[in-house]
Design a protein around this motif. Structure first.
Motif, mmCIF file in Angstrom:
data_model
loop_
_atom_site.group_PDB
_atom_site.id
_atom_site.type_symbol
_atom_site.label_atom_id
_atom_site.label_comp_id
_atom_site.label_asym_id
_atom_site.label_seq_id
_atom_site.Cartn_x
_atom_site.Cartn_y
_atom_site.Cartn_z
ATOM 1 N N ARG A 1 -24.915 -44.543 -19.212
ATOM 2 C CA ARG A 1 -24.101 -45.753 -18.969
ATOM 3 C C ARG A 1 -23.827 -46.117 -17.501
ATOM 4 N N PRO B 1 -24.598 -47.851 -14.179
ATOM 5 C CA PRO B 1 -25.581 -48.612 -13.628
ATOM 6 C C PRO B 1 -26.584 -48.201 -12.770
ATOM 7 N N GLU C 1 -27.389 -49.407 -9.676
ATOM 8 C CA GLU C 1 -26.926 -49.356 -8.540
ATOM 9 C C GLU C 1 -26.262 -48.133 -8.193
#
Length: 534
Positions: A33, A35, A37
């Protein structure tokens, strides 16, 4: 068996058909889950803030591969993040090539190799890594054989401006001339070196000052073909940035007789200087030639060890080094405390002298701040203990000890009453005297040394053992008491002493504190005519 398989096959096919539906409904894991980034920031943080000890680079490398094997998403991100693979590891060697590929054109954080009896495959992979030295910020090579160092540097790529740390450590015993290949240092642009450490090798002429403009730490240990001018030129180039300097076993080439005087170097940020004074009649000495030419800030910590040798006609403390220490001691706050203790350097025994500008820390205080002066005086086998004591007293006479208030004599097996009595004459403002061990206590109590103490000096005794030690203390205190020079306060700790002995001694001092156990875990008060604090 075939019948059983035939009967179960339909049920197995039905279960397999439900697998896609179950996976679609299964909630994503925490790792999935996150991200991309956020993961990139976490991985970059790991790469930027890792603190790698020389021998444990491979541990950090193993953790990188653990990250890459967590899941498919993490693996894809990690393998596409060059900064994560810039701490080049050589354990195991097969990962080195992969790390060099994954780091791409990213500046390499470190190339650290310890070639102690290495296998040929290890030497080859280090050589391959040094082909990328032009993008390295650190190169550290430690070799047990000079041939390995020569092989690696001869074919290495010349480092570039990103280089901020260079450590080349050759073997301590070399049978051939260990001259570094000049091609490794022929960079068209100066390096951004902050740390330079060279040991047990010889550098090409003119190399030293070339890349020293940004140095903060410089260590030269057993580096050949150096002249005082070359070292001073390097120090001059780094004068505004240099913070730590270590010059050890430097066989400096003596300057020509007709050469002009060497110029002094002002180093306003230099806080730690370490050097030695091992005499060799064929070479100049770093402590005697270079130390007097350094103008140090008042808070600088100067560390030096001196070897006294009768064969080299150096039985006294070297005058040039002694004058340099005295000059530094007179700058800034004056010396307030001294600790003299036993030391051993390279198998030679001697005395370790440390001087602070504040209240002396305890002898067992490992967290004490560094002293302003840290001097180890050791003697060769052809120098007697009396000659070493003469050199120590010469140093004491040169140093500004008039404001010293605390003196500690700790575990000095060579201590004599004559040494202590002469030493006490150099500290007229003394308020606290502490002795550790039987040898120091016996020297203090014999020959009138204790009688030379000023009346207001407090005395502390640590680690004394046996009735003879405290019998001598009783006699010395009794002699002072008859002269009306009672010790205002006596502290006895970590000592093997009988209660009866302390009761007798308590009558000869104004105040006494006794920690009666040998290991110092229990306090035993002394009942009697005079109150004894525990």
């Amino acid at each position: 068996m075939d019948n059983i398989i035939t009967k179960l096959s339909p049920a197995l096919d039905t279960a397999v058909a439900y697998v896609p539906a179950i996976e679609a409904e299964r909630p994503a894991s925490a790792t999935e889950r996150l991200p991309a980034e956020i993961l990139i920031k976490i991985f970059n943080y790991c790469a930027e803030n890792v603190d790698i000890v020389d021998d444990y680079v491979h541990i950090f490398t193993a953790s990188l591969f653990t990250i890459a094997q967590t899941c498919g998403k993490w693996r894809a991100i990690a393998l596409d993040l060059p900064a994560l693979w810039t701490h080049i590891s050589f354990q195991p060697t097969h990962v080195t090539r992969r790390m060099l590929e994954l780091s791409k054109n990213e500046p390499i954080i470190s190339i650290r190799a310890d070639l102690h009896k290495p296998k040929q495959a290890y030497v080859k992979v280090v050589k391959k890594a040094l082909a990328h030295a032009h993008r390295a910020s650190e190169v550290t090579l430690r070799c047990s054989e000079w041939s390995h160092m020569r092989t690696l540097l001869t074919g290495a790529r010349t480092p570039g401006p990103p280089l901020i740390m260079l450590r080349l450590l050759g073997p301590s015993t070399v049978k051939e001339d260990p001259v570094l290949p000049s091609s490794f240092f022929d960079s068209t642009a100066p390096w951004s070196l902050c740390t330079l450490e060279l040991a047990n090798l010889t550098i090409p002429p003119g190399l030293l000052p070339r890349h020293c403009a940004h140095l903060t730490h410089l260590t030269l240990r057993a580096v050949g073909q150096l002249s005082p001018d070359a070292v001073l030129a390097a120090l001059g180039a780094a004068a505004e940035t240099l913070e730590a300097l270590s010059l050890q076993h430097l066989p400096l080439q003596p300057p020509p007789v007709e050469a002009p005087p060497l110029a002094a170097v002002i180093t306003p940020r230099l806080v730690h200087v370490h050097t030695d004074c091992v005499f060799d009649n064929a070479h100049a000495n770093a402590a005697c030639v270079l130390l007097p030419l350094l103008t140090l800030p008042p808070h600088a910590y100067v560390s030096i060890w001196v070897q006294l040798a009768a064969l080299a006609s150096q039985e006294d403390f070297p005058p040039a080094a002694q004058s340099a220490l005295a000059a530094h001691a007179t700058t800034g706050p004056l010396l307030k405390s001294l600790i003299l203790s036993h030391t051993q350097v390279q198998g030679l025994r001697g005395v370790w002298v440390r001087a602070w500008t504040a209240v002396a820390p305890g002898f067992f205080d490992d967290m004490a701040p560094p002293p302003k002066l840290d001097v180890r005086v050791v003697r060769a086998k052809d120098v007697s203990a009396a000659q070493m004591h003469h050199a120590l007293l010469g140093l004491a006479a040169a140093l500004p000890l008039g404001c010293v208030q605390a003196l500690t004599l700790a575990r000095l097996p060579s201590a004599t009453a004559a040494l202590l009595k002469a030493l006490l004459a150099h500290v007229p403002a003394l308020r606290e005297l502490t002795v550790h061990g039987s040898a120091a206590l016996r020297a203090l109590c014999g020959g009138g040394a204790l009688g030379a103490l000023r009346p207001a000096v407090e005395l502390s005794v640590y680690e004394a053992a046996g009735g003879a030690d405290f019998g001598g203390l009783y006699e010395a205190l009794d002699a002072r008491a008859w002269l009306g020079r009672r010790v205002p306060r006596l502290t006895v700790c970590y000592s093997d002493v009988q209660l009866s002995a302390l009761k007798a001694i308590a009558k000869l001092v104004d105040d006494i504190v006794w920690d009666g156990s040998y290991n110092g875990t229990e306090a035993v008060p002394i009942p009697g005519e005079r109150e004894v604090k525990a």
